[in-house]
Design a protein around this motif. Structure first.
Motif, short mmCIF file in Angstrom:
data_model
loop_
_atom_site.label_atom_id
_atom_site.label_comp_id
_atom_site.label_asym_id
_atom_site.label_seq_id
_atom_site.Cartn_x
_atom_site.Cartn_y
_atom_site.Cartn_z
N GLN A 181 0.83 -1.20 0.00
CA GLN A 181 0.00 0.00 0.00
C GLN A 181 0.87 1.27 0.00
O GLN A 181 1.67 1.46 -0.90
CB GLN A 181 -0.97 -0.05 1.18
N ASP A 182 0.75 2.14 1.02
CA ASP A 182 1.49 3.40 0.98
C ASP A 182 2.98 3.24 1.24
O ASP A 182 3.74 4.21 1.16
CB ASP A 182 0.88 4.43 1.94
N ALA A 250 1.26 -8.70 9.70
CA ALA A 250 0.32 -8.58 8.58
C ALA A 250 0.76 -7.50 7.60
O ALA A 250 0.63 -7.64 6.39
CB ALA A 250 -1.07 -8.27 9.12
N GLN A 251 1.32 -6.40 8.14
CA GLN A 251 1.85 -5.31 7.31
C GLN A 251 3.37 -5.36 7.35
O GLN A 251 3.96 -5.39 8.42
CB GLN A 251 1.35 -3.97 7.85
N PRO A 252 4.04 -5.42 6.20
CA PRO A 252 5.51 -5.51 6.19
C PRO A 252 6.16 -4.33 6.91
O PRO A 252 5.69 -3.19 6.81
CB PRO A 252 5.86 -5.48 4.68
N GLN A 253 7.23 -4.64 7.64
CA GLN A 253 8.01 -3.60 8.30
C GLN A 253 9.30 -3.39 7.50
O GLN A 253 10.00 -4.36 7.19
CB GLN A 253 8.35 -4.00 9.74
N ARG A 261 10.09 12.21 -3.80
CA ARG A 261 8.77 12.68 -4.20
C ARG A 261 8.27 11.97 -5.46
O ARG A 261 7.06 11.69 -5.59
CB ARG A 261 8.81 14.20 -4.43
N PHE A 262 9.17 11.68 -6.37
CA PHE A 262 8.81 10.98 -7.61
C PHE A 262 8.16 9.64 -7.29
O PHE A 262 7.08 9.31 -7.80
CB PHE A 262 10.07 10.79 -8.46
N CYS A 263 8.80 8.86 -6.42
CA CYS A 263 8.28 7.53 -6.07
C CYS A 263 6.99 7.64 -5.26
O CYS A 263 6.09 6.81 -5.40
CB CYS A 263 9.33 6.74 -5.30
N GLU A 264 6.89 8.65 -4.42
CA GLU A 264 5.67 8.84 -3.63
C GLU A 264 4.49 9.21 -4.51
O GLU A 264 3.36 8.75 -4.28
CB GLU A 264 5.92 9.91 -2.56
N ASP A 265 4.73 10.03 -5.54
CA ASP A 265 3.66 10.38 -6.48
C ASP A 265 3.16 9.14 -7.21
O ASP A 265 1.95 8.93 -7.37
CB ASP A 265 4.16 11.41 -7.49
N TRP A 266 4.08 8.31 -7.67
CA TRP A 266 3.68 7.11 -8.41
C TRP A 266 3.08 6.07 -7.49
O TRP A 266 2.19 5.30 -7.91
CB TRP A 266 4.87 6.56 -9.19
N MET A 267 3.53 6.01 -6.24
CA MET A 267 2.88 5.12 -5.26
C MET A 267 1.40 5.45 -5.18
O MET A 267 0.55 4.55 -5.12
CB MET A 267 3.56 5.28 -3.90
#
Length: 361
Positions: A181-182, A250-253, A261-267
Motif C-alpha cells: 500500500q502506501d 500482517a503489514q511488512p516492516q 517525491r517521484f516515487c511517492e507520487d507514483w505510489m
C-alpha cells in the motif's frame, strides 16, 4: 496506449513539478474467468483444458489457422484477441509452441527433428495480456521442465500448473501493491536506485512476488547494461545498507528504506488503482512509471550537454533536478554514464554540490 508526455524545455520542467501525471485517473477493467489449453503441436491433439467443449473446438480452430500461417514460435509466445463461446465472449489469448527440455536434449543428441512439441494457450482478460508476455514466456519455460504427459503426472502436476497461470504469472504486481500500500514508494525507490533488498519471514510466494515486482520496476533493459553494472558497483562502494523487509506481521516492516517525491507520487497512482483490482492496470502504471523515469534521465543528459557550453543551461539542470522529484537517483545514473567524459563530469560535480547545499539549507 501509453499517455502522451510533454515536449519542450519549459513543459518538461512543468511536468516534473507536477509529478509527471502519475496520479492520472483510469477506469478499472474486470478480467473475469481464466482458461487454458494444451495441445500436441502438429496434430493439435487436446491434452488438457478447462474450456467448455464448444469453446475448445473454436480455440483449436484459431490455433490451426496460426499453425498454417507459420505463426507459432518456439519458446516465444504471441497474444491475440479471440472470440469464443464463453460468458466473456472475447478474451486475450497467449499462445506458445514449446518442446520439453529433456526431449530437446535427446533431439540434439540423436538429430531427431521429429521430437514431440506442444502448444499451450492461456486465456483471460483482454489483449492487454501482451503486457505480461515476458512473464508468460518464463512460465512456459518452467512448464517445459515439469512437463510429463503420463496420465498420473498430468492430473497431479501439469493440470494444476496450467490452472494457476493467472495467479502465478499475472497477479504478483497486484499482490505486492495490496500488501505494501502506501509503503510501495520504498520498493519503487529501491528498484530505481539499484538498492539491494533482503526479505525475511515471508512465505515463498510473497518472496517471489516482491522479487518479480522489483525486477519489473527496475530500468533493466532500458538503460545500457554497462551503466547498470557500474551503478551496482557504485552502490556497493557507498556501503549503502540493503532495504530490509520483515514480513512477520500482517503489514511488512521496512528498515533502511529510502524514498523521494517521484516515487511517492507514483505510489499514489498504484494505491488509487487498487480499488479496481485489475492486474493489467497495475502493469500499465508500472510501465508508465519507468517511461517517465527514462524520459527524465534523457532530459537531464540533454541539459548536461548544453551546460558544458552554457551557464544558463547549468541553472536549468539544477531547476530540473530540484523539481523532478528524483534528483538523487538521476544524478547517480548520469554520473556513472559520464564517468569517462571530463566536461560532462565537471557539470555533474557542480550539480552534486548544488544539491548538497540545497539539502543542507
Amino acid at each position: 496506449m501509453l499517455p502522451a508526455l510533454p515536449d519542450g524545455d519549459e513543459r518538461e520542467l512543468e511536468s516534473s513539478e507536477e509529478g509527471g501525471g502519475a496520479g492520472e485517473e483510469r477506469r478499472p477493467e474486470r478480467h473475469g474467468s481464466t482458461y487454458h489449453g494444451l495441445y500436441g503441436y502438429r496434430s493439435l491433439t487436446l491434452l488438457d483444458t478447462n474450456l467448455p467443449a464448444e469453446a475448445e473446438t473454436e480455440l483449436r480452430g484459431f490455433i490451426a489457422k496460426r499453425l498454417t500461417k507459420g505463426a507459432l514460435f518456439e519458446g516465444m509466445g504471441s497474444v491475440a484477441s479471440v472470440g469464443l463461446s464463453i460468458p466473456e465472449s472475447k478474451v486475450g489469448c497467449y499462445y506458445c509452441r514449446f518442446q520439453q527440455d529433456n526431449l530437446l536434449e535427446m533431439a540434439t543428441l540423436e538429430s531427431d527433428a521429429n521430437a514431440p512439441e506442444y502448444v499451450v494457450c492461456f486465456l483471460g482478460g483482454s489483449e492487454k495480456e501482451d503486457t505480461f508476455r515476458l512473464e508468460l514466456d518464463k512460465y512456459v519455460q518452467s512448464l517445459k521442465i515439469n512437463l510429463d504427459l503420463e496420465q498420473k503426472n498430468l492430473e497431479s502436476c501439469v493440470s494444476p500448473y496450467l490452472r494457476s497461470w493467472f495467479e502465478d504469472a499475472i497477479c504478483p504486481i497486484q499482490r505486492v501493491v495490496q500488501l505494501f500500500q502506501d509503503k510501495l514508494a520504498f520498493l519503487l525507490h529501491a528498484a530505481l536506485s539499484y538498492t539491494p533488498v533482503e526479505v525475511k519471514n515471508a512465505d515463498e510466494r510473497t518472496e517471489k512476488d516482491i522479487s518479480r515486482f522489483l525486477a519489473a520496476a527496475s530500468l533493466q533493459g532500458l538503460v545500457q547494461e554497462g551503466t547498470m553494472t557500474s551503478l551496482c558497483i557504485a552502490m556497493s562502494e557507498e556501503q549503502r545498507k540493503a532495504l530490509l523487509i520483515d514480513c512477520s506481521a500482517a503489514q511488512p516492516q521496512l528498515h533502511n528504506a529510502g524514498s523521494n517525491r517521484f516515487c511517492e507520487d507514483w505510489m499514489q497512482a498504484f494505491v488509487n488503482g487498487a480499488e479496481g483490482g485489475n492486474p493489467f492496470l497495475f502493469r500499465q502504471i508500472l510501465e508508465n512509471f519507468k517511461l517517465k523515469a527514462i524520459q527524465d534521465i534523457n532530459n537531464l543528459k540533454r541539459f548536461i550537454r548544453q551546460a558544458e557550453m552554457n551557464h544558463y543551461a547549468l541553472f536549468k539542470c539544477y531547476l530540473f533536478l530540484k523539481n523532478c522529484g528524483s534528483g538523487d537517483i538521476l544524478l547517480k545514473i548520469v554520473k556513472v554514464e559520464h564517468a569517462e567524459m571530463p566536461e560532462a563530469r565537471n557539470v555533474v560535480t557542480v550539480l552534486e554540490e548544488f544539491m548538497r547545499e540545497t539539502a543542507v539549507a
